[in-house]
Design a protein around this motif. Structure first.
Motif, PDB file in Angstrom:
ATOM      1  N   LYS A  23      -5.629   0.605  -5.604  1.00  0.00           N
ATOM      2  CA  LYS A  23      -5.436  -0.184  -6.786  1.00  0.00           C
ATOM      3  C   LYS A  23      -3.898  -0.571  -7.406  1.00  0.00           C
ATOM      4  N   GLU A  27      -1.969  -3.816  -7.142  1.00  0.00           N
ATOM      5  CA  GLU A  27      -1.255  -4.477  -8.140  1.00  0.00           C
ATOM      6  C   GLU A  27       0.035  -4.545  -7.999  1.00  0.00           C
ATOM      7  N   LYS A  31       2.031  -8.371  -8.171  1.00  0.00           N
ATOM      8  CA  LYS A  31       3.061  -8.576  -9.057  1.00  0.00           C
ATOM      9  C   LYS A  31       4.391  -8.949  -8.312  1.00  0.00           C
TER      10      LYS A  31
END
Length: 72
Positions: A23, A27, A31
């Protein structure tokens, strides 16, 4: 959110991460990608704007040079 990855991408993700860090890895990758693409778009817009204004800016510079020549 649910996403589907290609088998090759899923395999690479499995090799690079453990279950708990997937995760976080995804993420951070999203970004980073958004930040990189955003900066590239801004640079391109600045470049395009400068090119569009180049002729005008050159004329203004020449006008100022002519005014300075008359003053001195």
């Amino acid at each position: 959110m649910n996403i589907t990855l290609s088998e090759q991408t899923a395999y690479l993700l499995e090799q690079l991460t453990d279950r708990m860090s997937k995760k976080r890895f995804i993420e951070d990758a999203v970004k980073y990608y958004i930040d990189h693409i955003g900066k590239s778009k801004i640079r391109e817009q600045l470049k395009q704007g400068a090119m569009e204004r180049a002729e005008r800016d050159l004329k203004l510079s020449q006008e100022w040079d002519n005014l300075e020549d008359k003053i001195w």
